[in-house]
Design a protein around this motif. Sequence first.
Motif, PDB file in Angstrom:
ATOM      1  N   LEU A 195      27.274 101.517 -54.840  1.00 14.22           N
ATOM      2  CA  LEU A 195      27.081 102.395 -55.991  1.00 14.22           C
ATOM      3  C   LEU A 195      27.108 101.546 -57.248  1.00 14.22           C
ATOM      4  O   LEU A 195      28.098 100.880 -57.545  1.00 14.22           O
ATOM      5  N   GLU A 196      26.013 101.555 -57.997  1.00 17.83           N
ATOM      6  CA  GLU A 196      25.916 100.817 -59.246  1.00 17.83           C
ATOM      7  C   GLU A 196      25.460 101.778 -60.335  1.00 17.83           C
ATOM      8  O   GLU A 196      24.273 102.059 -60.481  1.00 17.83           O
ATOM      9  N   GLY A 197      26.422 102.299 -61.073  1.00 21.20           N
ATOM     10  CA  GLY A 197      26.091 103.247 -62.122  1.00 21.20           C
ATOM     11  C   GLY A 197      25.536 104.540 -61.559  1.00 21.20           C
ATOM     12  O   GLY A 197      26.176 105.225 -60.771  1.00 21.20           O
ATOM     13  N   MET A 198      24.328 104.858 -61.948  1.00 25.70           N
ATOM     14  CA  MET A 198      23.676 106.093 -61.522  1.00 25.70           C
ATOM     15  C   MET A 198      22.901 105.919 -60.217  1.00 25.70           C
ATOM     16  O   MET A 198      22.387 106.882 -59.666  1.00 25.70           O
ATOM     17  N   GLU A 199      22.853 104.694 -59.700  1.00 29.93           N
ATOM     18  CA  GLU A 199      22.019 104.409 -58.544  1.00 29.93           C
ATOM     19  C   GLU A 199      22.827 103.873 -57.366  1.00 29.93           C
ATOM     20  O   GLU A 199      23.944 103.389 -57.531  1.00 29.93           O
ATOM     21  N   VAL A 200      22.215 103.976 -56.191  1.00 28.43           N
ATOM     22  CA  VAL A 200      22.708 103.214 -55.047  1.00 28.43           C
ATOM     23  C   VAL A 200      21.698 102.101 -54.797  1.00 28.43           C
ATOM     24  O   VAL A 200      20.492 102.293 -54.960  1.00 28.43           O
ATOM     25  N   VAL A 201      22.215 100.928 -54.420  1.00 24.43           N
ATOM     26  CA  VAL A 201      21.353  99.811 -54.073  1.00 24.43           C
ATOM     27  C   VAL A 201      21.574  99.494 -52.604  1.00 24.43           C
ATOM     28  O   VAL A 201      22.708  99.429 -52.127  1.00 24.43           O
ATOM     29  N   TYR A 202      20.490  99.337 -51.866  1.00 27.57           N
ATOM     30  CA  TYR A 202      20.555  99.089 -50.426  1.00 27.57           C
ATOM     31  C   TYR A 202      20.765  97.600 -50.181  1.00 27.57           C
ATOM     32  O   TYR A 202      19.949  96.772 -50.595  1.00 27.57           O
ATOM     33  N   VAL A 203      21.880  97.261 -49.512  1.00 26.06           N
ATOM     34  CA  VAL A 203      22.215  95.859 -49.268  1.00 26.06           C
ATOM     35  C   VAL A 203      22.072  95.481 -47.792  1.00 26.06           C
ATOM     36  O   VAL A 203      22.129  94.301 -47.451  1.00 26.06           O
ATOM     37  N   ALA A 204      21.896  96.462 -46.912  1.00 18.44           N
ATOM     38  CA  ALA A 204      21.660  96.191 -45.495  1.00 18.44           C
ATOM     39  C   ALA A 204      20.933  97.388 -44.900  1.00 18.44           C
ATOM     40  O   ALA A 204      21.124  98.530 -45.334  1.00 18.44           O
ATOM     41  N   CYS A 205      20.100  97.125 -43.909  1.00 14.86           N
ATOM     42  CA  CYS A 205      19.301  98.197 -43.327  1.00 14.86           C
ATOM     43  C   CYS A 205      18.837  97.804 -41.933  1.00 14.86           C
ATOM     44  O   CYS A 205      18.426  96.664 -41.701  1.00 14.86           O
ATOM     45  N   ARG A 206      18.941  98.755 -41.012  1.00  7.80           N
ATOM     46  CA  ARG A 206      18.340  98.574 -39.689  1.00  7.80           C
ATOM     47  C   ARG A 206      17.463  99.787 -39.438  1.00  7.80           C
ATOM     48  O   ARG A 206      17.933 100.880 -39.176  1.00  7.80           O
ATOM     49  N   ASN A 207      16.151  99.573 -39.554  1.00 10.31           N
ATOM     50  CA  ASN A 207      15.204 100.674 -39.381  1.00 10.31           C
ATOM     51  C   ASN A 207      14.982 100.967 -37.908  1.00 10.31           C
ATOM     52  O   ASN A 207      14.933 100.062 -37.070  1.00 10.31           O
ATOM     53  N   SER A 208      14.835 102.242 -37.599  1.00  9.14           N
ATOM     54  CA  SER A 208      14.541 102.641 -36.226  1.00  9.14           C
ATOM     55  C   SER A 208      13.037 102.561 -35.984  1.00  9.14           C
ATOM     56  O   SER A 208      12.250 102.379 -36.922  1.00  9.14           O
ATOM     57  N   ALA A 209      12.666 102.711 -34.729  1.00  4.40           N
ATOM     58  CA  ALA A 209      11.247 102.703 -34.390  1.00  4.40           C
ATOM     59  C   ALA A 209      10.591 104.027 -34.744  1.00  4.40           C
ATOM     60  O   ALA A 209       9.363 104.139 -34.798  1.00  4.40           O
ATOM     61  N   THR A 210      11.398 105.041 -35.000  1.00  5.10           N
ATOM     62  CA  THR A 210      10.876 106.362 -35.335  1.00  5.10           C
ATOM     63  C   THR A 210      10.326 106.365 -36.752  1.00  5.10           C
ATOM     64  O   THR A 210      10.943 105.840 -37.672  1.00  5.10           O
ATOM     65  N   VAL A 211       9.169 106.960 -36.918  1.00  8.60           N
ATOM     66  CA  VAL A 211       8.560 107.058 -38.243  1.00  8.60           C
ATOM     67  C   VAL A 211       9.320 108.095 -39.057  1.00  8.60           C
ATOM     68  O   VAL A 211       9.406 109.264 -38.677  1.00  8.60           O
ATOM     69  N   LEU A 212       9.878 107.662 -40.190  1.00  8.01           N
ATOM     70  CA  LEU A 212      10.681 108.566 -41.013  1.00  8.01           C
ATOM     71  C   LEU A 212       9.888 109.188 -42.155  1.00  8.01           C
ATOM     72  O   LEU A 212      10.306 110.159 -42.747  1.00  8.01           O
ATOM     73  N   GLY A 213       8.750 108.627 -42.493  1.00  4.86           N
ATOM     74  CA  GLY A 213       8.015 109.083 -43.648  1.00  4.86           C
ATOM     75  C   GLY A 213       8.429 108.328 -44.901  1.00  4.86           C
ATOM     76  O   GLY A 213       7.805 108.449 -45.950  1.00  4.86           O
ATOM     77  N   ALA A 214       9.506 107.555 -44.804  1.00  5.52           N
ATOM     78  CA  ALA A 214       9.976 106.713 -45.912  1.00  5.52           C
ATOM     79  C   ALA A 214      10.594 105.467 -45.305  1.00  5.52           C
ATOM     80  O   ALA A 214      11.257 105.538 -44.274  1.00  5.52           O
ATOM     81  N   SER A 215      10.359 104.320 -45.928  1.00  7.31           N
ATOM     82  CA  SER A 215      10.910 103.076 -45.405  1.00  7.31           C
ATOM     83  C   SER A 215      12.055 102.611 -46.296  1.00  7.31           C
ATOM     84  O   SER A 215      12.018 102.769 -47.515  1.00  7.31           O
ATOM     85  N   PHE A 216      13.090 102.057 -45.671  1.00  7.95           N
ATOM     86  CA  PHE A 216      14.233 101.520 -46.397  1.00  7.95           C
ATOM     87  C   PHE A 216      14.166  99.999 -46.347  1.00  7.95           C
ATOM     88  O   PHE A 216      13.774  99.427 -45.330  1.00  7.95           O
ATOM     89  N   ARG A 217      14.567  99.367 -47.423  1.00  4.57           N
ATOM     90  CA  ARG A 217      14.555  97.902 -47.467  1.00  4.57           C
ATOM     91  C   ARG A 217      15.695  97.416 -48.358  1.00  4.57           C
ATOM     92  O   ARG A 217      16.132  98.121 -49.276  1.00  4.57           O
ATOM     93  N   VAL A 218      16.168  96.229 -48.070  1.00  2.00           N
ATOM     94  CA  VAL A 218      17.234  95.638 -48.862  1.00  2.00           C
ATOM     95  C   VAL A 218      16.743  95.432 -50.290  1.00  2.00           C
ATOM     96  O   VAL A 218      15.626  94.959 -50.524  1.00  2.00           O
ATOM     97  N   GLY A 219      17.569  95.811 -51.255  1.00  2.00           N
ATOM     98  CA  GLY A 219      17.200  95.698 -52.655  1.00  2.00           C
ATOM     99  C   GLY A 219      16.646  96.979 -53.253  1.00  2.00           C
ATOM    100  O   GLY A 219      16.534  97.097 -54.474  1.00  2.00           O
ATOM    101  N   MET A 220      16.300  97.933 -52.420  1.00  2.00           N
ATOM    102  CA  MET A 220      15.769  99.206 -52.914  1.00  2.00           C
ATOM    103  C   MET A 220      16.858  99.976 -53.651  1.00  2.00           C
ATOM    104  O   MET A 220      18.030  99.925 -53.288  1.00  2.00           O
ATOM    105  N   ARG A 221      16.473 100.700 -54.681  1.00  2.00           N
ATOM    106  CA  ARG A 221      17.402 101.524 -55.449  1.00  2.00           C
ATOM    107  C   ARG A 221      16.914 102.966 -55.486  1.00  2.00           C
ATOM    108  O   ARG A 221      15.710 103.211 -55.583  1.00  2.00           O
ATOM    109  N   LEU A 222      17.876 103.894 -55.410  1.00  2.00           N
ATOM    110  CA  LEU A 222      17.565 105.318 -55.499  1.00  2.00           C
ATOM    111  C   LEU A 222      18.642 106.009 -56.330  1.00  2.00           C
ATOM    112  O   LEU A 222      19.785 105.538 -56.381  1.00  2.00           O
ATOM    113  N   PRO A 223      18.303 107.128 -56.968  1.00  2.00           N
ATOM    114  CA  PRO A 223      19.337 107.882 -57.696  1.00  2.00           C
ATOM    115  C   PRO A 223      20.446 108.320 -56.744  1.00  2.00           C
ATOM    116  O   PRO A 223      20.191 108.923 -55.706  1.00  2.00           O
TER     117      PRO A 223
END
Length: 269
Positions: free
Chosen positions: A108-136
Amino acid sequence: MSKPTDSVPALRRAVRVLDMVKESARPPLAADIARQLDLPRSTVHGLLAVMVELGLLEKNATQGYRLGTRLLDWVGGVTEKRDLVTEFYQALDGFSDLDSFTVTLTLLEGMEVVYVACRNSATVLGASFRVGMRLPAIFTATGNAMLAEMDDTTFREWLTLHPASTWPNPLTPNGIRSVTTLVREIAEIRERGYAVDDEQVHDGLWCFGAGVKDYSGRMVAGVGVSLPQTDLARYDVAELGGRAVALAQAVSTRLGYRNMGTDSLGGMR
């Protein structure tokens, strides 16, 4: 091609000084630094004075310079984040029941979360996660889980620093839009023990989140377990929340936390 203009020469010189002090067999004098780095003595004296003032360097009894204690704070912060990511992946290896899910670790950095680790599944989620990504933070399960881990005073301070007038527009029709809704959501998270992103980040994507604590009991991160809405019917919602909580507890344990039975979520504050 012309060489780009160096707009911050003082910063480069400061780094060169730090590197030299670190490599020196004995604390160098100002004259040593000026000579070895081929810099004007007046420049070096001014630079050293500021670096001592900021705690980047210290002067010893013989007027030599050594690395300052402020650098230890920075090193500790970097090491803590690296250790956190390492412990997350090692804990995740013990959860075979999460192999079919996308699993993430955020800060948690202020108003955002920053992704520092991620293990994506083989299932298509409709959105991809990656290290360094930020979201509200308010739209994410991990962000709300971390907000829920705050005590009431700290949470109110967070709301004061980030009033609703500064919130971003919702990413989907399900996104939280008001302080009243967020406060109610935080209360529900504390009651059930985990957070739920019910398509607030992306249509068709659900995520279950829980907070991670370090050895001192301080909230340091959040873990998320994501899956497509089309797969949701295959699971019990509480069970999915429980999987996120179990992973968060496992990471917390690896970080040295030992009081999860007394002050974790779920109305046990």
